[in-house]
Design a protein around this motif. Sequence first.
Motif, short mmCIF file in Angstrom:
data_model
loop_
_atom_site.label_atom_id
_atom_site.label_comp_id
_atom_site.label_asym_id
_atom_site.label_seq_id
_atom_site.Cartn_x
_atom_site.Cartn_y
_atom_site.Cartn_z
N CYS A 153 0.82 -1.21 0.00
CA CYS A 153 0.00 0.00 0.00
C CYS A 153 0.86 1.26 0.00
O CYS A 153 0.55 2.24 -0.69
CB CYS A 153 -0.93 0.00 1.21
SG CYS A 153 -2.36 -1.06 1.01
N LYS B 98 -6.27 -1.42 0.31
CA LYS B 98 -6.22 -1.36 1.78
C LYS B 98 -5.29 -2.45 2.29
O LYS B 98 -5.43 -3.63 1.90
CB LYS B 98 -7.63 -1.57 2.36
CG LYS B 98 -8.63 -0.50 1.95
CD LYS B 98 -9.96 -0.70 2.64
CE LYS B 98 -10.77 -1.81 2.02
NZ LYS B 98 -12.17 -1.84 2.51
N ASP C 251 -10.39 -4.47 -0.72
CA ASP C 251 -9.17 -3.89 -1.30
C ASP C 251 -9.51 -2.78 -2.30
O ASP C 251 -8.83 -2.59 -3.31
CB ASP C 251 -8.32 -4.96 -1.97
CG ASP C 251 -6.83 -4.61 -1.94
OD1 ASP C 251 -6.46 -3.64 -1.25
OD2 ASP C 251 -6.04 -5.29 -2.63
N ASN C 252 -10.59 -2.06 -1.98
CA ASN C 252 -11.05 -0.94 -2.81
C ASN C 252 -11.28 -1.32 -4.27
O ASN C 252 -11.03 -0.53 -5.19
CB ASN C 252 -10.09 0.25 -2.71
CG ASN C 252 -10.15 0.92 -1.35
OD1 ASN C 252 -11.12 0.76 -0.62
ND2 ASN C 252 -9.10 1.65 -1.00
N THR D 258 -10.71 4.85 -2.38
CA THR D 258 -12.01 4.71 -1.72
C THR D 258 -13.06 5.54 -2.44
O THR D 258 -12.75 6.45 -3.22
CB THR D 258 -11.93 5.16 -0.26
OG1 THR D 258 -11.68 6.58 -0.24
CG2 THR D 258 -10.84 4.44 0.51
#
Length: 497
Positions: free
Chosen positions: A59, A66, A246-247, A306
């Motif tokens: 990340c 995420k 994980d978006n 997000t």
Amino acid sequence: MNRIDNDLLSVQEARILVENAREAQKVLAAFSQEKLDKIVGHMAGAVCKHARELAVMSCEETGFGKWQDKFIKNVFASDFLYKNIKDMKVVGIVSEDTEKKTMDIGVPVGVIAALPPSTNPASTTIYKALIAIKSGNAIVFSPHPKAKRTITKALEILIRAAEESGMPSGAIGYLRTLTIDGTTALMNHKDTSLILITGVPKLVRAAYSSGKPTIYGGPGNGPVFIERSADLKQAAADIIASRTFDNGIVSASEQAIVAEECIADEIRRELRDNGAYFMSEQESEQLGRLFFCPDGSINPEIVGRTALELARRSGLCVPQETKVLISEQTYVSSTNSYSREKLCPVLAFYVEKDWLNACEKCLELLINEGMGHTLVIHSNNENVIREFALKKPVSRVLVNTPATLGGIGATTNLFPALTLGCGAAGGGFTSDNVSPLNLINIRKVGHGVRKLEDITDGVLKREAAEIGGDISSAVQNSVNGTHDLIELLERLLEQLK
């Protein structure tokens, strides 16, 4: 000048890595399945201990997704995968039929060139390394430039653990000087046997043009159909959980909801209760401008962000609890941004009169993009589920499960994989969740069990019987019986020679 030097250095490095891998693979090819399993077990155990560290590193390096969800994927790709493959027979005699006197022998393909993505760098690297060694192959990676540090770290852990358990040096390698020329040289090397690509679309054409067998986990654009008999509350919860995992960067995740008209309002209500925000037409247009670059490629600035970040970037004002942005759509087209795969928590929403029309809408979406990948259906009507499974050009049909986790085999009994084949429909040669079995050739062994005359014996006897009947008929019914009789006897003799 430096760039040219790096290109030459990368090409030379690729050649050395493949040559070393070739020699190491010759040693691996002589290993028993038990010995390979011991190495794989040690690799999985060692890298699983670093699952959290690699997730955070991923990340920080890429800015995608995420870390908490990447941690889950890293455990999935190491510990969970190993538990699923540890008893799998892949090399040597993999099956034997003593009655039919046949045997199948698993033979490693050789040296694999692997290209992991920036979206799932650690988990995909771990997964590819484990299935390669499990099947007795050597593997050389070209790390994604945007995730070089994470992929390199994962590989160093894996290599150290494998070599401690007896893996020959060079069986796992990776390019340290990353250039397009080096990666191309890796794929084109005469000793490279197979190319394994996940989520690096810009290099797919180069892989196919190499003439080497290529397994490509292509883009997904999976529609999810919600049929009137479904548990609507559970369906909405599954879709939101899946699209935010994980978006939204897992290719199997839902991209468009197709709902039956009679339940559309209730579905909207359930989705809103789970954190969905339905955008106006103007808001949809604002957000849609962010998705793709002028050349048609996905805009990296939206990948793995997000819903709140996406809203802020496009100037939208949405509630703080928003998890997914939804755009109501009517038509599917190549110019409609909401008809394509988006690696972020955004969904299109279509309403159709009944399941037959919904079936056509799903087909339109798949033809537009995502052929051969994944379809999801939420339903308790087995006839409708069967119709969707029979007629959709996909490799995976997921039923009543979050697509992100179901597609990779976490919440289903599909093989746990991070490379999902798209079959002929998607331009590949396998539709499997790629496993060690896709990385071997099967040598067939067959004992002789019959003679050539056994094949025709039954036919000759039947023909003889038919001729005998003709002789009897000729004798009884024909004035010229003698002539016919002689002719039929000659035919019989000829057949029995």
